[in-house]
Design a protein around this motif. Sequence first.
Motif, PDB file in Angstrom:
ATOM      1  N   VAL A   4       0.835  -1.214   0.000  1.00  9.39           N
ATOM      2  CA  VAL A   4       0.000   0.000   0.000  1.00  9.39           C
ATOM      3  C   VAL A   4       0.863   1.254   0.000  1.00  9.39           C
ATOM      4  N   GLU A   5       1.636   1.453   1.053  1.00  9.54           N
ATOM      5  CA  GLU A   5       2.416   2.665   1.283  1.00  9.54           C
ATOM      6  C   GLU A   5       1.527   3.908   1.253  1.00  9.54           C
ATOM      7  N   GLN A   6       1.510   4.647   0.162  1.00 11.63           N
ATOM      8  CA  GLN A   6       0.742   5.894   0.100  1.00 11.63           C
ATOM      9  C   GLN A   6      -0.406   5.758  -0.892  1.00 11.63           C
ATOM     10  N   ALA A   7      -1.535   6.371  -0.556  1.00 12.99           N
ATOM     11  CA  ALA A   7      -2.674   6.424  -1.477  1.00 12.99           C
ATOM     12  C   ALA A   7      -3.403   7.742  -1.269  1.00 12.99           C
ATOM     13  N   SER A   8      -3.899   8.314  -2.353  1.00 12.71           N
ATOM     14  CA  SER A   8      -4.519   9.626  -2.258  1.00 12.71           C
ATOM     15  C   SER A   8      -5.660   9.775  -3.253  1.00 12.71           C
ATOM     16  N   GLY A   9      -6.543  10.729  -2.971  1.00  9.91           N
ATOM     17  CA  GLY A   9      -7.648  10.998  -3.877  1.00  9.91           C
ATOM     18  C   GLY A   9      -8.796  11.698  -3.185  1.00  9.91           C
ATOM     19  N   ARG A  10      -9.901  11.817  -3.888  1.00 13.60           N
ATOM     20  CA  ARG A  10     -11.139  12.352  -3.333  1.00 13.60           C
ATOM     21  C   ARG A  10     -12.310  11.610  -3.979  1.00 13.60           C
ATOM     22  N   GLY A  12     -15.866  15.135  -2.832  1.00 18.13           N
ATOM     23  CA  GLY A  12     -15.413  15.394  -1.483  1.00 18.13           C
ATOM     24  C   GLY A  12     -14.131  16.208  -1.475  1.00 18.13           C
ATOM     25  N   GLU A  13     -13.556  16.353  -0.290  1.00 20.51           N
ATOM     26  CA  GLU A  13     -12.292  17.078  -0.140  1.00 20.51           C
ATOM     27  C   GLU A  13     -11.110  16.159  -0.405  1.00 20.51           C
ATOM     28  N   TRP A  14     -10.015  16.751  -0.843  1.00 20.83           N
ATOM     29  CA  TRP A  14      -8.823  15.987  -1.178  1.00 20.83           C
ATOM     30  C   TRP A  14      -8.262  15.297   0.064  1.00 20.83           C
ATOM     31  N   ASN A  15      -8.004  14.003  -0.053  1.00 17.50           N
ATOM     32  CA  ASN A  15      -7.386  13.191   1.005  1.00 17.50           C
ATOM     33  C   ASN A  15      -8.114  13.302   2.347  1.00 17.50           C
ATOM     34  N   THR A  16      -9.414  13.475   2.297  1.00 17.62           N
ATOM     35  CA  THR A  16     -10.212  13.568   3.519  1.00 17.62           C
ATOM     36  C   THR A  16     -11.106  12.344   3.622  1.00 17.62           C
ATOM     37  N   PRO A  17     -10.846  11.476   4.592  1.00 17.55           N
ATOM     38  CA  PRO A  17     -11.653  10.259   4.706  1.00 17.55           C
ATOM     39  C   PRO A  17     -13.120  10.573   5.001  1.00 17.55           C
ATOM     40  N   GLY A  18     -13.980   9.708   4.508  1.00 19.79           N
ATOM     41  CA  GLY A  18     -15.400   9.846   4.782  1.00 19.79           C
ATOM     42  C   GLY A  18     -16.236   9.443   3.585  1.00 19.79           C
ATOM     43  N   TRP A  19     -17.535   9.409   3.800  1.00 17.90           N
ATOM     44  CA  TRP A  19     -18.481   9.084   2.736  1.00 17.90           C
ATOM     45  C   TRP A  19     -18.888  10.323   1.970  1.00 17.90           C
ATOM     46  N   LEU A  20     -18.979  10.209   0.677  1.00 20.23           N
ATOM     47  CA  LEU A  20     -19.638  11.203  -0.164  1.00 20.23           C
ATOM     48  C   LEU A  20     -20.998  10.610  -0.519  1.00 20.23           C
ATOM     49  N   VAL A  21     -22.050  11.190   0.031  1.00 22.91           N
ATOM     50  CA  VAL A  21     -23.405  10.674  -0.169  1.00 22.91           C
ATOM     51  C   VAL A  21     -24.174  11.637  -1.061  1.00 22.91           C
ATOM     52  N   THR A  22     -24.727  11.128  -2.138  1.00 25.20           N
ATOM     53  CA  THR A  22     -25.440  11.992  -3.082  1.00 25.20           C
ATOM     54  C   THR A  22     -26.527  11.209  -3.794  1.00 25.20           C
ATOM     55  N   ASP A  23     -27.519  11.921  -4.283  1.00 26.72           N
ATOM     56  CA  ASP A  23     -28.622  11.311  -5.019  1.00 26.72           C
ATOM     57  C   ASP A  23     -28.344  11.361  -6.514  1.00 26.72           C
TER      58      ASP A  23
END
Length: 306
Positions: free
Chosen positions: A227-233, A253-264
């Motif tokens: 794994v080492e490094q992983a990034s995205g949004r 979502g925000e860059w490299n910010t963990p969490g769910w992006l919930v959308t319809d």
Amino acid sequence: MSVLRVAAAAYPVDFHADWAAYEAKVTAWVADAAGRGGRLLVFPEYAALELISLLPPDLHHDLNGMRPALQAFLPEFVALHSQLSRQHGVTIIAGSYPVAQGEGFVNRALVFGPDGSHHHQDKLMMTRFEAEEWFIDPGAGVRVFELPLEGGEALRFGVAICYDSEFPALARVLAEGGAELLVVPSFTSARSGFTRVRVGSMARALENQMYAVHAPLIADANWTYAVEQASGRAAVYAPADLDLPEDGIAAEGEWNTPGWLVTDLDLGLTRRVRENGHVLNWRDRHAAQERPTAAEVVPLAAPTRV
């Protein structure tokens, strides 16, 4: 109106002390998304690799040794996601897993239906790391999954794992099979890699006039070479036409910010674009395939000296 609430995970890799810690994390993530009304939950490519933390330390950087060792957790992994999908009545695309297949291993995204049943889509196109260092084999077979919606309708979707999204053929086969949504779980170490998957996913949404849901892995995990490094949004893409977003980004979502992006996802919008958009990429797909002929090389003369 056909609307599906999706949840795309920007999912962080953690080091777990035991299986119970991993189970608690995934359980909390699924409960969070389901509690926010998510019906289709998408975890990233190789999110399951945090299970490497449960292996003996001498396997954390052993690419060949970790693959067979990870198979010990696969039955519990399947049982956990099956139970969670059934408990919450949601569809889960689990974090992809290196699964033993024949004499090798494939990168497999397991898809769990609301009744707890499971199917899968294997990655078809291997990155150089997968092919040359980790020796993960290309999978076989393409599947379109049909998810019942309220009112007796259904949504068909397909899965293009990371690098798969950078090639038009898979998404086109899925769309020809009725898919109106492309799910793209990804694992990209640098912003350049994320951009390639993002641009590929947006192109597939444009070409097929469909939605694409992009769920990236987030990691600072130098404790394992896998794994080492992983990034995205996390993001949702759409064809830029009519009442859909002009930049082709339905949500992000925000860059490299963990969490769910919930959308319809309003499927009526993409269906209308396919039928009567300013451009008709989906209708014109056959002409675009047939009209180009073999390229003719046309030499251009050098500039004339005066």
